[in-house]
Design an enzyme around this catalytic site. Sequence first.
Site, PDB file in Angstrom:
ATOM      1  N   GLY A 305       0.902  -1.082  -0.309  1.00 13.61           N
ATOM      2  CA  GLY A 305       0.195   0.005   0.073  1.00 13.61           C
ATOM      3  C   GLY A 305       0.863   1.282   0.093  1.00 13.61           C
ATOM      4  O   GLY A 305       1.991   1.268  -0.603  1.00 13.61           O
ATOM      5  N   SER A 306       0.373   2.168   0.826  1.00 17.53           N
ATOM      6  CA  SER A 306       0.981   3.620   0.438  1.00 17.53           C
ATOM      7  C   SER A 306       2.396   3.915   1.360  1.00 17.53           C
ATOM      8  O   SER A 306       3.063   4.600   0.883  1.00 17.53           O
ATOM      9  CB  SER A 306       0.125   4.646   1.225  1.00 17.53           C
TER      10      SER A 306
END
Length: 573
Positions: A305-306
Amino acid sequence: MEWNKTYHRRKICIIFFSVVLMSMVLCGRLVYLMLFEGKYYETQAKDLQQRERKIKAARGKILDRNGVVLADNKSVCTISVIHNQIKEPEAVIAMLVKELGIPEEKIRRRVEKYSSLEKIKSNVDKETGNRILAYGYAGVKVDEDYKRNYPYDTLASKVLGFTGGDNQGIIGLESVYDKYLEGTDGLILTTTDARGVEVDNIGEERKEPVAGNNLRTSLDANIQMFAMQAANKAYIQKEADSVSIIVMNPSDGAVMAMVDYPEFHLNEPFQLIEEYKEYEGTKKEQEYCNRMWRNQCINDTYEPGSTFKVITAAAALEEGVVSLEDRFHCPGYIVVEDRRIRCHKTTGHGAESFVEGIENSCNPVFINVGLRIGADHFYDYFEQFGLLHKTGIDLPGEASTIMHKREKIGLVELATISFGQSFQITPIQLATTVSSIINGGNRVTPHVGMQVENGDKKVIKTFDFPAQEGICREETSEKMRFLLEKVVSEGGGNKAYIEGYEIGGKTATSQTLPRSAHKYISSFLGFAPADDPKVLVLVIIRNPSGIYYGGTIAAPVAKEIFENILPYLELEQ
């Protein structure tokens, strides 16, 4: 008549000289056997006359960086019987049943078995062994032995690993460094007669065991405890499936703590933890033992993810396709080919700079940046940063990155890769790669082992772990430290902010496959001090209940760890 005398005389001479010749041959053979083959037959005779029993060597200790003992030995006994030497079989059986608590049928089967040495039970405590010895029964042997003992039981269980019945390493450091830890067993030699009964008045021969060497590690027992307490708290409060935490030095890759909660009991490694108790005694027991021992920090991959936006930003700065002053616009989504990809803020961030895009963890900004880099060049950065190879950590079972083939990366794949989806890496790979980006551009090898020492603390071997210089420019590294400090001080990672300290970091919330299951992984990766990182912390919470945003639930866990370890490491405010 004269002829008969001559014939008999000749016959006598022939017989005489034949006897002499045979005697000479026999004497020569005897001399040959005594002088040239004597050692061989002496050895053969000893093998027939002597019975040997092993004396277990003490396994080397595993220490933390400060010398705190994480794995030690406990003195125990092994109880055995020698059938031919037993004079009172019924009394021996009754005694062993009483002292060892083993069913009579099992004891009787072993006592009555014709074998040179039959083991009854190992890992018997010293008190019981001494009582058995005190009975004085012939044919019952009580030999010294060692059982691995872990003073902190569950602490760093998936890093340390455990040993099997013969004290060999099974998983973790116990397995990887087994040849340094195992030592050399000794022997007890006793002389027996033709029936296998020990001969009285002939003493035992002993070859003393040689203890194994100690392994000093980069782990810090106190930091491991801080991390484990934080993981336990998050696990309970968020009713999560599991919580993983890695604490390492980004400048050299030394792992100070590694938690994959829930941990298992090192002193009873085959006993299922509470979460898996329902499978005890079933066909799935071994499967759940394997799950219990699995270290998700190393053995499993996930979509980062981020947190992966750190790597995307570094690649873009290296490629020169973005500057800190570049402007973007986020309406809450971006369309790539036929795919509408939304931002976590569905109403959009509006106009924002690249710095603000990182602070806001804005997907459209990073998709635009990824498209500027291009699929081919982005793949090159995967190789340049070391993401396509294992980290080489000195723990078993490291998984590899799961990535699209270069030729299969289209615009949609490139877009999702840019913000950390559609591929998978291990937690240790993420921690290592980010460490390499923020430490000036040196790709480090994460490791736990430091050196091998003997019992007198003399260093026998120091382990060297390779580093690759120049995976990114110092200028890129400096900018990334600046940007990630802004994320914590002003952006989405603010729940990790500690007044008086400069901390850099990045939050992430990723959805697991299948997306329809609506399960999430919340994470936060942070480091301090931001301008000269000495410690990096990665927190991963799998499938939390309720609120699942990384900035909301994972960042506070990292903050709690930093609040404990920064003063402990005497890192100045």
